[in-house]
Design a protein around this motif. Structure first.
Motif, PDB file in Angstrom:
ATOM      1  N   THR A 242       3.863  57.674  39.095  1.00 20.44           N
ATOM      2  CA  THR A 242       4.000  59.020  39.655  1.00 20.44           C
ATOM      3  C   THR A 242       5.265  59.700  39.145  1.00 20.44           C
ATOM      4  O   THR A 242       5.331  60.917  39.041  1.00 20.44           O
ATOM      5  N   ARG A 243       6.289  58.886  38.816  1.00 23.24           N
ATOM      6  CA  ARG A 243       7.534  59.434  38.266  1.00 23.24           C
ATOM      7  C   ARG A 243       7.903  58.609  37.037  1.00 23.24           C
ATOM      8  O   ARG A 243       8.698  57.669  37.118  1.00 23.24           O
ATOM      9  N   PRO A 244       7.332  58.950  35.878  1.00 20.53           N
ATOM     10  CA  PRO A 244       7.535  58.143  34.661  1.00 20.53           C
ATOM     11  C   PRO A 244       8.989  57.974  34.258  1.00 20.53           C
ATOM     12  O   PRO A 244       9.351  56.965  33.642  1.00 20.53           O
ATOM     13  N   ASP A 245       9.839  58.948  34.601  1.00 25.67           N
ATOM     14  CA  ASP A 245      11.241  58.891  34.191  1.00 25.67           C
ATOM     15  C   ASP A 245      12.146  58.385  35.302  1.00 25.67           C
ATOM     16  O   ASP A 245      13.373  58.387  35.151  1.00 25.67           O
ATOM     17  N   GLY A 246      11.562  57.950  36.410  1.00 28.13           N
ATOM     18  CA  GLY A 246      12.372  57.511  37.535  1.00 28.13           C
ATOM     19  C   GLY A 246      12.982  56.133  37.320  1.00 28.13           C
ATOM     20  O   GLY A 246      12.554  55.358  36.472  1.00 28.13           O
ATOM     21  N   VAL A 247      13.987  55.828  38.133  1.00 25.41           N
ATOM     22  CA  VAL A 247      14.674  54.542  38.028  1.00 25.41           C
ATOM     23  C   VAL A 247      13.712  53.397  38.335  1.00 25.41           C
ATOM     24  O   VAL A 247      13.714  52.367  37.637  1.00 25.41           O
ATOM     25  N   ALA A 248      12.879  53.559  39.357  1.00 22.14           N
ATOM     26  CA  ALA A 248      11.952  52.495  39.745  1.00 22.14           C
ATOM     27  C   ALA A 248      10.975  52.188  38.613  1.00 22.14           C
ATOM     28  O   ALA A 248      10.672  51.017  38.339  1.00 22.14           O
ATOM     29  N   GLU A 249      10.502  53.223  37.936  1.00 19.42           N
ATOM     30  CA  GLU A 249       9.553  53.003  36.847  1.00 19.42           C
ATOM     31  C   GLU A 249      10.230  52.332  35.650  1.00 19.42           C
ATOM     32  O   GLU A 249       9.630  51.494  34.977  1.00 19.42           O
ATOM     33  N   ARG A 250      11.478  52.677  35.393  1.00 19.80           N
ATOM     34  CA  ARG A 250      12.192  52.014  34.303  1.00 19.80           C
ATOM     35  C   ARG A 250      12.361  50.529  34.598  1.00 19.80           C
ATOM     36  O   ARG A 250      12.247  49.688  33.694  1.00 19.80           O
ATOM     37  N   ARG A 251      12.616  50.203  35.868  1.00 23.96           N
ATOM     38  CA  ARG A 251      12.710  48.790  36.247  1.00 23.96           C
ATOM     39  C   ARG A 251      11.369  48.090  36.043  1.00 23.96           C
ATOM     40  O   ARG A 251      11.314  46.955  35.564  1.00 23.96           O
ATOM     41  N   ARG A 252      10.288  48.766  36.409  1.00 24.95           N
ATOM     42  CA  ARG A 252       8.957  48.184  36.230  1.00 24.95           C
ATOM     43  C   ARG A 252       8.671  47.929  34.748  1.00 24.95           C
ATOM     44  O   ARG A 252       8.146  46.873  34.384  1.00 24.95           O
ATOM     45  N   GLN A 253       9.014  48.880  33.912  1.00 23.84           N
ATOM     46  CA  GLN A 253       8.755  48.722  32.490  1.00 23.84           C
ATOM     47  C   GLN A 253       9.577  47.577  31.899  1.00 23.84           C
ATOM     48  O   GLN A 253       9.094  46.840  31.027  1.00 23.84           O
ATOM     49  N   ARG A 254      10.805  47.405  32.381  1.00 28.31           N
ATOM     50  CA  ARG A 254      11.601  46.268  31.919  1.00 28.31           C
ATOM     51  C   ARG A 254      10.963  44.951  32.359  1.00 28.31           C
ATOM     52  O   ARG A 254      10.967  43.966  31.603  1.00 28.31           O
ATOM     53  N   TYR A 255      10.428  44.948  33.578  1.00 27.34           N
ATOM     54  CA  TYR A 255       9.747  43.742  34.070  1.00 27.34           C
ATOM     55  C   TYR A 255       8.514  43.451  33.224  1.00 27.34           C
ATOM     56  O   TYR A 255       8.290  42.306  32.814  1.00 27.34           O
ATOM     57  N   PHE A 256       7.708  44.478  32.935  1.00 34.08           N
ATOM     58  CA  PHE A 256       6.504  44.279  32.117  1.00 34.08           C
ATOM     59  C   PHE A 256       6.872  43.712  30.743  1.00 34.08           C
ATOM     60  O   PHE A 256       6.196  42.812  30.235  1.00 34.08           O
ATOM     61  N   ALA A 257       7.939  44.264  30.140  1.00 37.02           N
ATOM     62  CA  ALA A 257       8.350  43.794  28.813  1.00 37.02           C
ATOM     63  C   ALA A 257       8.815  42.340  28.870  1.00 37.02           C
ATOM     64  O   ALA A 257       8.516  41.543  27.968  1.00 37.02           O
ATOM     65  N   ALA A 258       9.526  41.984  29.942  1.00 32.83           N
ATOM     66  CA  ALA A 258       9.999  40.607  30.080  1.00 32.83           C
ATOM     67  C   ALA A 258       8.841  39.643  30.275  1.00 32.83           C
ATOM     68  O   ALA A 258       8.843  38.531  29.736  1.00 32.83           O
ATOM     69  N   VAL A 259       7.838  40.057  31.055  1.00 40.41           N
ATOM     70  CA  VAL A 259       6.657  39.218  31.264  1.00 40.41           C
ATOM     71  C   VAL A 259       5.933  38.988  29.936  1.00 40.41           C
ATOM     72  O   VAL A 259       5.558  37.861  29.596  1.00 40.41           O
ATOM     73  N   ALA A 260       5.735  40.065  29.170  1.00 40.25           N
ATOM     74  CA  ALA A 260       5.044  39.944  27.890  1.00 40.25           C
ATOM     75  C   ALA A 260       5.813  39.034  26.943  1.00 40.25           C
ATOM     76  O   ALA A 260       5.228  38.182  26.263  1.00 40.25           O
ATOM     77  N   ASP A 261       7.130  39.199  26.900  1.00 37.50           N
ATOM     78  CA  ASP A 261       7.937  38.376  26.001  1.00 37.50           C
ATOM     79  C   ASP A 261       7.832  36.899  26.384  1.00 37.50           C
ATOM     80  O   ASP A 261       7.669  36.028  25.521  1.00 37.50           O
ATOM     81  N   ARG A 262       7.895  36.601  27.686  1.00 33.93           N
ATOM     82  CA  ARG A 262       7.817  35.207  28.133  1.00 33.93           C
ATOM     83  C   ARG A 262       6.439  34.623  27.843  1.00 33.93           C
ATOM     84  O   ARG A 262       6.320  33.466  27.443  1.00 33.93           O
ATOM     85  N   ALA A 263       5.387  35.416  28.075  1.00 29.97           N
ATOM     86  CA  ALA A 263       4.032  34.926  27.832  1.00 29.97           C
ATOM     87  C   ALA A 263       3.813  34.623  26.354  1.00 29.97           C
ATOM     88  O   ALA A 263       3.229  33.597  25.997  1.00 29.97           O
ATOM     89  N   VAL A 264       4.288  35.508  25.487  1.00 34.73           N
ATOM     90  CA  VAL A 264       4.126  35.293  24.049  1.00 34.73           C
ATOM     91  C   VAL A 264       4.934  34.079  23.601  1.00 34.73           C
ATOM     92  O   VAL A 264       4.475  33.261  22.801  1.00 34.73           O
ATOM     93  N   ARG A 265       6.160  33.934  24.131  1.00 33.25           N
ATOM     94  CA  ARG A 265       7.000  32.797  23.751  1.00 33.25           C
ATOM     95  C   ARG A 265       6.414  31.473  24.227  1.00 33.25           C
ATOM     96  O   ARG A 265       6.782  30.411  23.709  1.00 33.25           O
ATOM     97  N   ALA A 266       5.512  31.537  25.235  1.00 36.23           N
ATOM     98  CA  ALA A 266       4.871  30.306  25.689  1.00 36.23           C
ATOM     99  C   ALA A 266       3.994  29.711  24.600  1.00 36.23           C
ATOM    100  O   ALA A 266       3.594  28.550  24.670  1.00 36.23           O
ATOM    101  N   GLY A 267       3.656  30.537  23.594  1.00 30.65           N
ATOM    102  CA  GLY A 267       2.974  30.024  22.407  1.00 30.65           C
ATOM    103  C   GLY A 267       1.480  29.934  22.508  1.00 30.65           C
ATOM    104  O   GLY A 267       0.824  29.406  21.621  1.00 30.65           O
ATOM    105  N   THR A 268       0.884  30.442  23.600  1.00 33.35           N
ATOM    106  CA  THR A 268      -0.563  30.318  23.754  1.00 33.35           C
ATOM    107  C   THR A 268      -1.259  31.661  23.829  1.00 33.35           C
ATOM    108  O   THR A 268      -2.477  31.719  23.960  1.00 33.35           O
ATOM    109  N   VAL A 269      -0.514  32.757  23.772  1.00 34.50           N
ATOM    110  CA  VAL A 269      -1.147  34.076  23.863  1.00 34.50           C
ATOM    111  C   VAL A 269      -0.579  34.956  22.784  1.00 34.50           C
ATOM    112  O   VAL A 269       0.497  34.718  22.232  1.00 34.50           O
ATOM    113  N   ARG A 270      -1.307  36.023  22.500  1.00 34.23           N
ATOM    114  CA  ARG A 270      -0.843  36.990  21.519  1.00 34.23           C
ATOM    115  C   ARG A 270      -0.101  38.111  22.214  1.00 34.23           C
ATOM    116  O   ARG A 270      -0.271  38.332  23.410  1.00 34.23           O
ATOM    117  N   ALA A 271       0.682  38.850  21.472  1.00 34.50           N
ATOM    118  CA  ALA A 271       1.381  39.988  22.026  1.00 34.50           C
ATOM    119  C   ALA A 271       0.370  41.051  22.416  1.00 34.50           C
ATOM    120  O   ALA A 271      -0.625  41.260  21.738  1.00 34.50           O
TER     121      ALA A 271
END
Length: 273
Positions: A242-271
């Motif tokens: 609802t607020r793409p530029d808000g602080v809460a959304e930036r935190r969510r996007q950082r969380y999503f990026a961290a999840v993706a990075d960890r999943a890919v580093r696990a070596g069993t999934v693609r980016a």
């Protein structure tokens, strides 16, 4: 049962043949959570038809992998089929919702699962009414629209296909990554409730909050987990902010990026795309 492919062009027909396991996977995932009166054939028929329609309408230029697109279409068709079977009256649904809310409230306040007598007293009803409401709740197929606990994301099929095994492994990798990247307090709540089977009252005492706050943290954590997993597996299911530029959304996007990075580093999934 085989999918009807005779009315498709060869490209679409090949897509159907190559992705029949998608139907089996989705049916196997849903079947354990529906009444025994619902058969595998009922759900498979709806799923195969959706697979054919998905192959016919698929546009490769979108960049969305067909397997992901088909999985969404098949699951939606299965849920629609279940909705069409939903027999419960409006009154039965209301009683089921009331009982579910009462059980959740008592579980938080008591720190344990309430007895049927305690639920009946809280509802101002007798035990027979609670039993009937519980039966209604268990048979309500519309509850499948509510995301389940990620801990339960396993295949019940005793002999899964290689594709089913790969899909399940990928889902579990993303689930584990999403849990590991949760903010510390949310991670304590999720692991305590779902992995360690701890009572909400114990977690409330450990974190220095009220049991009702534990319930709020649980809801917040599950919503974040769901979106974190879907970011990698089903991006179309992630709601627009609802607020793409808000602080809460930036935190969510950082969380999503961290999840993706960890999943890919696990070596069993693609980016993710």
């Amino acid at each position: 049962m085989s999918a009807p492919v005779t009315t498709l062009d060869e490209t679409a027909a090949q897509l159907v043949r190559d992705h029949l396991a998608v139907v089996g996977y989705q049916v196997s995932e849903v079947l354990p959570r529906v009444p025994s009166s619902v058969t595998r054939d009922d759900l498979s028929s709806a799923g195969f038809l959706a697979l054919v329609l998905a192959a016919r309408s698929y546009d490769a230029s979108t960049g969305v992998p067909f397997a992901r697109y088909a999985a969404l279409r098949v699951r939606g068709a299965i849920l629609d089929e279940l909705r069409s079977m939903d027999w419960a009256s409006r009154g039965a649904r209301a009683r089921a919702r009331e009982m579910g809310s009462t059980v959740d409230r008592l579980t938080v306040s008591l720190g344990r699962t309430p007895t049927r007598e305690e639920v009946a007293a809280a509802m101002g009803a007798d035990a027979a009414t609670v039993d009937q409401a519980r039966a209604d709740l268990e048979r309500r197929v519309l509850s499948l629209d509510v995301p389940g606990s990620p801990v339960a994301e396993v295949l019940p099929d005793a002999a899964p296909t290689p594709e089913e095994v790969a899909l399940t492994r990928e889902r579990l990798v993303w689930m584990r990554a999403a849990v590991d990247e949760l903010p510390e307090r949310l991670q304590v709540v999720v692991e305590g409730l779902f992995f360690d089977d701890r009572a909400p009252a114990d977690l409330a005492e450990e974190l220095g909050v009220t049991p009702s706050r534990i319930s709020q943290l649980r809801t917040e954590a599950l919503a974040l987990l769901r979106d974190g997993i879907n970011t990698g597996l089903d991006p179309d299911l992630v709601p627009e902010p609802t607020r793409p530029d808000g602080v809460a959304e930036r935190r969510r996007q950082r969380y999503f990026a961290a999840v993706a990075d960890r999943a890919v580093r696990a070596g069993t999934v693609r980016a993710p795309a």
